[in-house]
Write a protein that holds these residues in place. Structure first.
Motif, PDB file in Angstrom:
ATOM      1  N   HIS A  71      37.754 -10.305   9.085  1.00 27.48           N
ATOM      2  CA  HIS A  71      39.072  -9.889   8.569  1.00 27.48           C
ATOM      3  C   HIS A  71      39.547 -10.948   7.590  1.00 27.48           C
ATOM      4  N   HIS A  73      41.509 -11.788   3.593  1.00 30.89           N
ATOM      5  CA  HIS A  73      42.214 -11.454   2.357  1.00 30.89           C
ATOM      6  C   HIS A  73      41.976 -12.591   1.377  1.00 30.89           C
ATOM      7  N   HIS A 214      45.012  -3.170   9.569  1.00 31.36           N
ATOM      8  CA  HIS A 214      45.700  -4.032  10.533  1.00 31.36           C
ATOM      9  C   HIS A 214      46.262  -3.130  11.628  1.00 31.36           C
ATOM     10  N   HIS A 251      43.177  -7.625  14.426  1.00 31.97           N
ATOM     11  CA  HIS A 251      44.175  -8.221  15.328  1.00 31.97           C
ATOM     12  C   HIS A 251      44.143  -7.595  16.722  1.00 31.97           C
ATOM     13  N   ASP A 302      41.590 -14.209   8.607  1.00 33.52           N
ATOM     14  CA  ASP A 302      42.726 -13.400   8.139  1.00 33.52           C
ATOM     15  C   ASP A 302      43.034 -13.732   6.685  1.00 33.52           C
TER      16      ASP A 302
HETATM   17 ZN   LIG Z   1      45.273  -9.508   7.587  1.00 31.37          ZN
END
Ligand SMILES: [Zn+2]
Length: 445
Positions: A71, A73, A214, A251, A302
């Motif tokens: 996960h 970004h 998410h 998550h 993340d």
């Molecule tokens: Zn995220």
């Protein structure tokens, strides 16, 4: 034969089904695939040295499959407004920044992000962000394996649309010899109607690709779902067809027993992101219960905005400690299990042939320098001791060499595919330019 790399005489941690560790082992790469793995003398006996093979001496090094950041970004604004809880942070920082983003800023931010990951031994990123033309160009240049997805939300939120993601799929899916893929990315339920969720599933099925979303990240998200939909987030996602074997749900902190059962029924893939969850005050995911239910759980950092580092070694350590601390149980999340999450579990979630050193799999391999304080003392021939150091003692600076798709993208901690000082300079410039353009709701510029 050309394009072969022989990694010789290292400690080869295969992460294969049998959990083999070869002390004094070799790995032979042929093009973008692993051709052979085993004790060095056996590999040498099976392959005549014709003088054409690039040889890497792995004495005093561990050889591992590259790490998979499930996960991710691309990030531009690390360390900015990083005292806020998730909801306020998104409204006043994250969304304003990614709305003000331009292609040039996305390109340099992605280069800065991917190169930090390569430095930390990450060979695959599952990156949900905007402006995928720029991201694909950056991934192609760095040489990293990237699954890209947009940030789809209902129109009033001024983020990405189904059409944006469809365009990105047709433009970039399969680019760079298949190293770049495009999934359908959904921001989260608070910015999505049930109709949009169903349309996202229809688009993913139509394209024959996966979904990245998410889900159940915060208590505020759970309350939002109950108010707007009358059900918990995973129940809404289930009803709208979002869950499935091809879906990465990031998550999953606040799963009820019923929601864990829905994840199991649909074989949905989970990305556990303990550092981000802790930093944003979102809580601790029920990972022991997820694993008991047989769910496949990988690891993600993340975003640098909610982690401040892309070092997956730090995430591995947190993915053990946080559960031991909160459950008062030192037997939880042992080192080999955590390393499996960061390699083969993440790979399996994405349907990739990576995450283990096995002949026929993709040549995504990292070398780790064992000649340092981090790995001292180290009992020769003791795999458990090495696993412990990898998860509890190491950080990303232990990675010496990163090979992706059979191409050396970092050697001796020097990146081979980009001008690193230029990347850092341009990413700094892009951050200042985007900050200048961003509009915070209620505050004007
Ligand atoms: Zn995220």
């Amino acid at each position: 034969m050309a394009n072969q790399i022989l990694i010789r005489n290292g400690t080869v941690v295969t992460m294969n089904d049998a959990g083999d560790v070869h002390f004094g082992g070799s790995v032979l790469l042929d093009g973008d695939r692993i051709a052979d793995v085993g004790p060095a003398d056996e590999v040498a006996a099976r392959h005549a040295d014709d003088g054409q093979v690039t040889v890497i001496d792995a004495a005093n090094k561990a050889v591992l499959p590259g790490l998979v950041d499930l996960h991710y970004h691309t990030a531009l604004g690390k360390g900015w407004s990083d005292h806020l809880p998730l909801w306020e942070y998104l409204q006043t920082c994250w969304y304003p920044i990614i709305r003000a983003l331009d292609d040039d800023a996305a390109y340099w931010a992605a280069l800065a992000s991917y190169t930090e990951s390569v430095r930390c031994g990450v060979t695959t990123v599952n990156d949900m962000y905007r402006r995928l033309d720029a991201l694909a160009a950056a991934a192609e240049q760095v040489g990293i394996r990237a699954v890209l997805s947009n940030d789809i939300a209902d129109g009033e939120h001024d983020l990405d649309t189904l059409a944006d993601n469809q365009h990105a799929y047709h433009a970039h899916h399969g680019q760079a010899g298949g190293r770049i893929e495009v999934y359908v990315g959904i921001e989260w339920l608070p910015l999505a109607s049930e109709g949009l969720l169903r349309d996202c599933r229809a688009l993913a099925d139509d394209l024959g690709t996966g979904i990245h979303i998410h889900l159940n990240e915060s208590l505020t998200e759970v309350e939002n779902a109950k108010q707007r939909f009358g059900r918990r987030p995973t129940e809404v996602a289930y009803d709208c067809g979002i869950l499935g074997r091809d879906t990465i749900a990031a998550h999953c902190v606040w799963l009820s027993d019923t929601e864990i059962a829905l994840m199991r029924e649909t074989a949905t893939q989970i990305s556990h992101n303990p550092v981000s969850n802790a930093k944003l005050g979102n809580g601790v995911a029920r990972v022991p219960e997820m694993l008991n239910a047989g769910l496949n759980v990988g690891l993600g950092h993340d975003a640098a905005e909610c982690n401040n580092s892309r070092d997956l070694f730090q995430v591995m350590k947190a993915a053990s400690l946080i559960h031991r601390a909160t459950r008062v149980d030192a037997s939880l999340q042992q080192a080999p299990d955590v390393l499996r999450m960061a390699t083969r579990n993440g790979s399996a979630a994405l349907g990739h042939q990576t995450g283990q050193l096995t002949a026929g799999h993709k040549a995504d391999v990292i070398l780790i320098d064992l000649h340092s304080q981090m790995f001292t003392p180290l009992m020769p021939g003791n795999a458990d001791h090495l696993y412990s150091h990898l998860v509890f003692a190491a950080n990303g600076s232990c990675v010496d060499t990163t090979i992706i798709d059979g191409r050396i993208v970092m050697a001796g901690r020097k990146l081979t595919t980009v001008d690193e000082p230029q990347v850092l300079h341009k990413a700094n410039e892009a951050f200042r330019r985007v900050l200048d353009k961003m509009v915070v709701p209620g505050q004007g510029r």
